[in-house]
Design an enzyme around this catalytic site. Structure first.
Site, mmCIF file in Angstrom:
data_model
loop_
_atom_site.group_PDB
_atom_site.id
_atom_site.type_symbol
_atom_site.label_atom_id
_atom_site.label_comp_id
_atom_site.label_asym_id
_atom_site.label_seq_id
_atom_site.Cartn_x
_atom_site.Cartn_y
_atom_site.Cartn_z
ATOM 1 N N SER A 123 0.908 -0.967 0.359
ATOM 2 C CA SER A 123 -0.345 -0.078 -0.466
ATOM 3 C C SER A 123 0.677 1.011 -0.074
ATOM 4 O O SER A 123 2.008 1.157 -0.179
ATOM 5 C CB SER A 123 -0.925 -0.055 1.346
ATOM 6 O OG SER A 123 -1.963 1.441 1.358
ATOM 7 N N TYR A 172 -1.651 -0.436 10.026
ATOM 8 C CA TYR A 172 -2.213 -0.352 9.011
ATOM 9 C C TYR A 172 -0.399 -0.256 8.162
ATOM 10 O O TYR A 172 -0.020 -1.403 7.117
ATOM 11 C CB TYR A 172 -2.921 0.125 8.723
ATOM 12 C CG TYR A 172 -3.517 -0.388 7.001
ATOM 13 C CD1 TYR A 172 -4.016 -1.559 6.262
ATOM 14 C CD2 TYR A 172 -2.944 1.095 5.971
ATOM 15 C CE1 TYR A 172 -4.469 -1.944 4.798
ATOM 16 C CE2 TYR A 172 -3.336 0.421 4.378
ATOM 17 C CZ TYR A 172 -4.170 -0.747 4.178
ATOM 18 O OH TYR A 172 -3.835 -1.680 3.091
#
Length: 619
Positions: free
Chosen positions: A476, A489
């Site tokens: 990501s 995350y």
């Protein structure tokens, strides 16, 4: 096995031929390229000789064979005459199985496309030597297809920059001297093949100089018009008609001979797109991807000999094995992953689901895995409705034992995967101070441990098989964009990015590619499932709804990410940044980490103001 040397005359040239193996068995003819001699094939020939009669010869100007008086007498029609003389000289009464590497492959294409040797070749295996007709067609169609096609052609031009040098007087001779001096080192460092007796040959310096005629006689406008003109002012050069004005008609390169392409995925001189340019014109095409560089016959002789044997056996009448069926499916035009086995986790929705559809549409057999087995089955039903092949499996990637069982099931039921996409993931938002041990363990066990397990378990299978493979891990832009609101995350995705970069270095020696994909802001279900820690229930619900609306307004669908994943595998890209924001933040993190952190702080303050408005009592 018994071996004999003999001489075969072709016009003014004496060709050195070596025959070994079993008489009264199908004949395999191995033709070398530049700047090699027939000794390049020694390991492969030895492995084939237990089941075939194997013929190897030094092409004109190389090794022990004679050198033409005319330094440009290396035209393809002359080389076809040499091959024909060798077949006659060894008594090849039945059609042979022809194998060519580099310029030997170029000769092989001429043999199976032209009429001169029609009926004398039962099959052809091409290694790193595309046909010029196919190459011209590929370049033309790629340029017409748009910017990506143009980039592919320019990439191949970069790989082929040495060719104009070899074709230029004086410069070519100088380059040949440099090549001869460093050839052994190149073989060891770049190809993983240690020099040994016979290769590189003791005649390498002369072979490299003489072999310049291959380029000068067969490439460029002068090569097109060269030949012996008949009474009508036409010449036949390598099976095509050429007028004395130089107007060549190459044709479409079709052949009814079954062809096997062995494509080394690490070839420095020919891109995979170029080496696969025979897709379309060749009706019976079989494709194998080798985890090796240009001289795959030297670095992986067991693999090359096995593939040649399997293909020859099949053409001789043996039943189609799963490996041959896979190779046949891979030769279908428009199906870049034809016959490949692709495993995708988290494929019940979002990016995983779109990626499963994309691979299936490209001809792959897809294993759709998801913690929600019902969602996996729905994806499979959609693929099957579109005439694709897919199989569902329910698995929690956070469960180590379940992943072991999953890998065993895939191997025992479907075989070794060619591509694995580790996509399963979750999102947790909120301060790290509010993230509990349970929440931390959960996001780590899925986002990081799950990808570690998928990479390790399936990577081991790929290495043991010893063929091509590719692993994709979904990271990501949070991996390089600091955020006070998504520290857990971001930490897992940063670890995935680093793990993937390291794994790529580890698996490179096995010819297995590894890619990290950083999508950016994508409209997927993971947004609506984000867990917010340290917030009142009402605020969490409102915030989730706002983020979902924002991602929908961004309007970047998972199908675009899926296409990027397929490109990453095709082009063996280390890191793929999909959206504009993913590319922007990556560049900023590298150019100015300070500015990257400053913008992250600005975003934090904007978020605080937004949350303050949400928490304010409403009238």
């Amino acid at each position: 096995m018994p071996m004999r040397d003999q001489w075969v005359r072709s016009g003014e040239i004496e060709l050195a031929v070596r025959v070994r193996g079993v008489e009264n068995r199908p004949t395999v003819v191995l033709v070398h390229g530049y700047p090699d001699t027939g000794a390049m094939w020694d390991e492969v020939a030895e492995r084939l000789s237990g089941r075939f009669r194997v013929v190897v010869y030094d092409v004109r100007g190389a090794g022990a064979s004679g050198v033409p008086a005319d330094p440009l007498d290396y035209r393809l029609d002359a080389l076809m005459g040499d091959l024909e003389a060798v077949l006659d000289g060894v008594g090849a009464d039945e059609p042979v199985h022809l194998v060519g590497h580099d310029w030997g492959s170029v000769q092989g294409w001429e043999a199976v496309i032209g009429d001169r040797l029609r009926g004398r070749v039962a099959s052809f295996t091409s290694i790193s030597g595309p046909d010029r007709r196919h190459m011209a067609r590929w370049a033309r169609e790629s340029v017409r297809s748009g910017p990506r096609g143009v980039a592919e052609v320019l990439g191949q031009v970069r790989r082929s920059v040495y060719m104009p040098v070899l074709m230029t007087p004086w410069a070519g001779e100088a380059a040949a001297r440099v090549l001869a001096a460093g050839f052994g080192r190149v073989m060891r460092l770049r190809e993983g093949a240690d020099p040994r007796s016979g290769h590189p040959a003791g005649t390498l310096a002369a072979d490299a100089r003489n072999g310049l005629g291959l380029y000068r006689a067969n490439m460029g406008r002068r090569a097109d018009v060269r030949g012996r003109a008949d009474a009508r002012g036409r010449a036949d050069v390598g099976g095509r008609a050429v007028t004395d004005r130089g107007a060549a008609t190459l044709g479409d390169g079709r052949t009814d001979v079954p062809v096997q392409l062995i494509v080394p995925v690490k070839d420095r001189y020919g891109s995979q797109a170029l080496l696969l340019s025979a897709r379309g014109p060749v009706e019976r095409l079989y494709v194998r991807r080798a985890p090796a560089g240009h001289w795959v016959a030297r670095s992986h002789p067991d693999l090359v000999a096995r593939w040649i044997s399997e293909f020859a056996d099949h053409i001789e009448g043996a039943p189609e094995t799963p490996a041959i069926a896979h190779a046949r499916a891979a030769g279908v035009p428009g199906k870049d992953f034809g016959g490949d086995l692709v495993v995708i986790t988290g494929a019940g929705s979002g990016i995983g689901r779109a990626t499963a559809h994309a691979f299936a549409a490209a001809g792959a057999r897809v294993v759709v895995a998801d913690i929600d087995e019902g969602a996996a089955k729905r994806t499979v039903e959609e693929i099957q409705a579109a005439d694709g092949e897919a199989h569902a499996y329910g698995v929690d990637v956070a469960d180590a034992e379940a992943m072991e069982r999953f890998a065993d099931h895939v191997h025992d039921t479907h075989g070794v995967p060619d591509v694995v996409v580790n996509n399963a993931g979750i999102a947790i938002a909120g301060s790290l101070l509010e993230t509990s041990e349970e929440e931390w363990n959960r996001i780590r066990s899925i986002n990081l441990d799950g990808m570690y397990r998928g990479s390790r378990l399936f990577g081991r299978l790929m290495v043991a098989r010893g063929e091509w493979g590719h692993i994709v891990n979904i990271s990501s832009m949070a991996a390089y964009l600091p955020s006070a609101d998504m520290p857990a995350y971001g930490a897992t995705k940063a670890a995935v990015l680093q793990m993937t970069e390291s794994l790529r270095l580890d698996l490179d020696r096995y010819g297995i590619g590894v890619s990290a994909v950083c999508p950016g802001v994508i409209d997927t279900p993971i947004v609506g499932r984000t867990r917010f820690v340290g917030m009142p229930p009402g605020v969490e619900t409102e915030l989730r709804a706002w983020i979902v609306q924002a991602s929908e307004r961004r309007g970047f669908p998972p199908e675009k990410v899926a296409r990027a994943i397929l490109r990453a595998v095709r082009q063996d890209r280390p890191v793929v940044l999909v959206t504009a924001e993913a590319r922007l933040w990556r560049a900023l993190s590298r150019v100015s980490p300070t500015a990257n952190r400053a913008l992250a702080r600005f975003g934090r303050r904007a978020g605080d103001r937004f949350l303050t408005g949400m928490e304010r009592p409403q009238d």
